[in-house]
Design an enzyme around this catalytic site. Structure first.
Site, PDB file in Angstrom:
ATOM      1  N   SER A   1      41.678  25.130  59.376  1.00 46.61           N
ATOM      2  CA  SER A   1      41.012  25.406  59.639  1.00 46.61           C
ATOM      3  C   SER A   1      41.399  27.089  58.943  1.00 46.61           C
ATOM      4  O   SER A   1      40.296  27.506  57.984  1.00 46.61           O
ATOM      5  CB  SER A   1      41.370  26.943  61.391  1.00 46.61           C
ATOM      6  N   GLY A   2      41.795  26.933  58.079  1.00 43.05           N
ATOM      7  CA  GLY A   2      42.592  27.388  56.620  1.00 43.05           C
ATOM      8  C   GLY A   2      43.670  28.315  57.368  1.00 43.05           C
ATOM      9  O   GLY A   2      44.570  29.367  56.318  1.00 43.05           O
TER      10      GLY A   2
ATOM     11  N   GLU B   1      47.765  27.396  56.885  1.00 46.42           N
ATOM     12  CA  GLU B   1      47.970  27.494  55.595  1.00 46.42           C
ATOM     13  C   GLU B   1      48.118  28.776  54.551  1.00 46.42           C
ATOM     14  O   GLU B   1      48.180  29.394  53.187  1.00 46.42           O
ATOM     15  CB  GLU B   1      46.777  26.936  54.940  1.00 46.42           C
TER      16      GLU B   1
ATOM     17  N   HIS C   1      38.453  42.897  45.447  1.00 44.89           N
ATOM     18  CA  HIS C   1      39.780  43.828  46.017  1.00 44.89           C
ATOM     19  C   HIS C   1      40.148  43.875  45.565  1.00 44.89           C
ATOM     20  O   HIS C   1      41.711  44.527  46.148  1.00 44.89           O
ATOM     21  CB  HIS C   1      38.431  44.054  47.171  1.00 44.89           C
TER      22      HIS C   1
ATOM     23  N   HIS D   1      47.015  16.949  56.105  1.00 42.91           N
ATOM     24  CA  HIS D   1      46.369  15.635  56.620  1.00 42.91           C
ATOM     25  C   HIS D   1      44.397  16.014  56.655  1.00 42.91           C
ATOM     26  O   HIS D   1      43.878  15.678  56.519  1.00 42.91           O
ATOM     27  CB  HIS D   1      46.599  15.322  58.059  1.00 42.91           C
TER      28      HIS D   1
ATOM     29  N   ARG E   1      41.216  52.293  43.094  1.00 40.26           N
ATOM     30  CA  ARG E   1      41.796  52.697  44.454  1.00 40.26           C
ATOM     31  C   ARG E   1      42.184  50.222  44.908  1.00 40.26           C
ATOM     32  O   ARG E   1      43.094  50.535  45.623  1.00 40.26           O
ATOM     33  CB  ARG E   1      40.324  52.663  45.105  1.00 40.26           C
TER      34      ARG E   1
END
Length: 174
Positions: free
Chosen positions: A72-73, A76, A103, A9, A138
């Protein structure tokens, strides 16, 4: 390129905005929901499905990516990272969006709908989607270590420097 979307939401407004923006910019979009505002919905329901969509298509050799969105992420991103084959990165700037691809070869990006403006978050997603993974040795090596751990549970070997222990004042070669 196909882009899978999932949110809760708190990310619904941004998800709906991104859906239209992505279509306008030529992306094929799969919307895993939510489709209506429900203050009690749970982000794993939608973000796991978006991540599964990305993982399944990438396993078939398709170049799909995903976007998961919440307040906030953080949650998720955690949900998406539970899906085998997914490397989800929380981004909060253009630089973190770029580095997530360059990276980490992240295949899902997570953004916080309550942390930035719609324009800022749209730009983060735009940068993420446009940035290729260059395949530097790398970075590929590190991703390979994560993939091996994910599939076998085997930890990467410690480097020689970690096996030597800390130097002391009594050690003339330190």
């Amino acid at each position: 390129m196909r882009v899978h979307l999932g949110s809760d939401h708190a990310g619904l407004e941004l998800k709906d905005h991104l859906l239209n923006w992505l279509i306008e910019h030529g992306y094929e979009v799969v919307d895993h929901g939510p489709f209506v505002y429900d203050a009690l919905d749970d982000y794993p329901v939608f973000c796991l499905r978006a991540a599964q969509g990305v993982a399944a298509e990438r396993a078939e050799g398709l170049d799909s990516l995903g976007v998961v969105i919440g307040g906030s992420g953080n949650g998720e991103q955690i949900a998406a990272n539970k899906v085998a084959g997914i490397r989800s990165a929380l981004v909060w700037s253009e630089e973190t969006a770029t580095l997530a691809r360059e990276h980490n070869d992240a295949n899902v990006v997570s953004v916080g709908g309550r942390m930035h403006t719609l324009d800022e978050m749209t730009r983060f997603v735009e940068v993420f989607l446009a940035t290729p993974f260059p395949g530097d040795e790398r970075h590929a090596r590190r991703i390979g270590q994560l993939t091996t751990y994910e599939t076998t549970g085997e930890l990467p070997p410690l480097p020689e420097s970690a096996l030597q222990g800390a130097a002391t004042d009594d050690d003339p070669d330190a």
